[in-house]
Design a protein around this motif. Structure first.
Motif, short mmCIF file in Angstrom:
data_model
loop_
_atom_site.label_atom_id
_atom_site.label_comp_id
_atom_site.label_asym_id
_atom_site.label_seq_id
_atom_site.Cartn_x
_atom_site.Cartn_y
_atom_site.Cartn_z
N THR A 134 16.13 -44.32 21.29
CA THR A 134 17.35 -43.68 21.61
C THR A 134 17.12 -42.22 21.99
OG1 THR A 134 18.59 -45.20 20.18
CG2 THR A 134 19.59 -43.24 20.60
N ASP A 135 17.71 -41.68 23.00
CA ASP A 135 17.85 -40.32 23.42
C ASP A 135 18.65 -39.57 22.22
OD1 ASP A 135 15.98 -40.92 25.37
OD2 ASP A 135 17.34 -40.90 26.90
N ALA A 136 18.10 -38.28 22.19
CA ALA A 136 18.97 -37.39 21.44
C ALA A 136 18.86 -36.11 21.92
CB ALA A 136 18.44 -37.53 19.81
N SER A 137 19.81 -35.21 21.66
CA SER A 137 19.95 -33.86 22.43
C SER A 137 19.80 -32.72 21.16
CB SER A 137 21.34 -33.48 22.90
OG SER A 137 21.51 -32.27 23.48
N VAL A 138 18.75 -31.93 21.22
CA VAL A 138 18.43 -30.92 20.40
C VAL A 138 18.66 -29.62 20.94
CG1 VAL A 138 17.13 -32.51 19.00
CG2 VAL A 138 15.89 -30.90 20.54
N ARG A 139 18.41 -28.54 20.24
CA ARG A 139 18.79 -27.05 21.08
C ARG A 139 17.29 -26.47 20.93
NH1 ARG A 139 22.74 -25.85 24.20
NH2 ARG A 139 23.50 -23.90 23.85
N LEU A 140 17.30 -25.76 21.93
CA LEU A 140 16.06 -24.91 22.34
C LEU A 140 16.36 -23.57 22.34
CD1 LEU A 140 13.02 -24.49 22.57
CD2 LEU A 140 13.28 -25.08 25.17
N LEU A 141 16.10 -22.48 21.61
CA LEU A 141 16.35 -21.04 21.89
C LEU A 141 14.98 -20.44 22.05
CD1 LEU A 141 18.72 -20.34 18.81
CD2 LEU A 141 19.23 -20.96 21.06
N LEU A 142 15.16 -19.46 23.33
CA LEU A 142 13.90 -18.41 23.32
C LEU A 142 14.57 -17.08 23.02
CD1 LEU A 142 11.19 -17.72 24.32
CD2 LEU A 142 12.05 -17.55 26.63
N MET A 143 14.01 -16.40 22.03
CA MET A 143 14.26 -15.06 21.60
C MET A 143 13.35 -14.07 21.40
SD MET A 143 15.99 -17.17 18.22
CE MET A 143 14.56 -17.76 17.79
N GLU A 144 13.72 -12.90 21.35
CA GLU A 144 13.01 -11.65 21.41
C GLU A 144 13.44 -10.78 20.44
OE1 GLU A 144 11.89 -7.57 21.85
OE2 GLU A 144 13.91 -8.53 22.22
N ARG A 145 12.44 -9.97 19.47
CA ARG A 145 12.67 -9.14 18.61
C ARG A 145 11.70 -8.27 18.49
NH1 ARG A 145 13.97 -9.84 12.16
NH2 ARG A 145 11.75 -9.98 12.10
N ASP A 146 11.75 -6.89 18.51
CA ASP A 146 10.62 -5.89 18.33
C ASP A 146 9.66 -6.29 19.32
OD1 ASP A 146 12.27 -4.75 16.52
OD2 ASP A 146 11.46 -6.00 14.77
N GLY A 147 9.69 -6.63 20.51
CA GLY A 147 8.83 -7.06 21.52
C GLY A 147 8.05 -8.06 21.33
N LYS A 148 8.34 -9.06 20.41
CA LYS A 148 7.93 -10.47 20.09
C LYS A 148 8.68 -11.62 20.36
CE LYS A 148 4.63 -8.34 16.40
NZ LYS A 148 4.13 -8.69 14.94
N ARG A 149 8.33 -12.30 21.24
CA ARG A 149 9.21 -13.69 21.41
C ARG A 149 8.90 -14.82 20.60
NH1 ARG A 149 8.12 -14.64 27.59
NH2 ARG A 149 10.54 -15.04 27.81
#
Length: 217
Positions: A134-149
């Protein structure tokens, strides 16, 4: 991602701001639907601590829960680990199970990370296929703080229902009037980013079999 990277330093000001955002979100949501409390969720069908210690080339070490990043929100069980591959690249795991919970899921990741000073560069839903096909939808975030991703995959799960975007949960999860609801499961996977496509692939390589396992809770 190093061990230090998996536990970023958080200033008191950022921590208070993150807590305020999460609390305000929670209070506002529950004001709308304060009848949505579940008080009789059944226990999980297996122990969360029995999560596989390896997924393919990724092998884990147990690490203590950081109370600043993951405060006590009433979870009955929590597991925190770091999975590493042969190249010493690391993925941090947090998983929790709640037996009492409200319509608003606990400790929403996006609210916490933005409150802690992270800037969201992008976000999207990612489709994973569980053990049952069964397919499931999850969440992906790309973030940055203090120059680090940093890249983060997360989802909430209740029985056979999986959701990445917690904002739509109140319209898609019928929890009212259930006397023995399934437990609420939350899973987060985080890694540092040099190549966003590589980071996403690494997270999915753990998230897909992990989802297959948590589906059995």
């Amino acid at each position: 991602m190093s061990d230090d990277a998996s536990k970023p330093k958080i200033t008191k000001k950022r921590l208070l701001l993150a807590a305020a955002i999460v609390a305000a979100t929670h209070v506002g949501f529950c004001t709308v639907r304060n009848e949505g409390t579940i008080t009789a969720a059944r226990p999980p069908k297996r122990d969360l601590n029995a999560l596989p210690v390896s997924f393919g080339e990724w092998v884990s070490d147990e690490v203590p829960r950081d109370p600043e990043r993951f405060p006590d929100t009433g979870a009955a069980i929590t597991v925190t680990r770091i999975y590493r591959n042969p190249q010493e690249e690391a993925v941090f795991l947090y998983a929790g199970v709640w037996l009492e919970y409200e319509i608003m899921p606990p400790h929403p990741p996006k609210a916490w990370y933005t409150g802690a000073g992270y800037r969201i560069e992008s976000e999207k839903n990612v489709t994973l296929t569980g053990a049952g096909g069964t397919d499931a939808s999850v969440r992906l975030l790309l973030m940055e703080r203090d120059g680090k991703r940093t890249a983060l995959v997360y989802w909430y799960q209740r029985g056979d229902r999986v959701l990445g975007n917690y904002w739509v949960r109140r319209t898609t999860w019928g929890v009212w009037g259930e006397n023995a609801a399934p437990p609420l499961v939350k899973v987060m996977l985080e890694t540092s980013v040099t190549d966003p496509m590589k980071a996403e692939a690494q997270l999915q390589s753990i998230a897909a079999p992990l989802l297959g396992w948590t589906e059995t809770l």
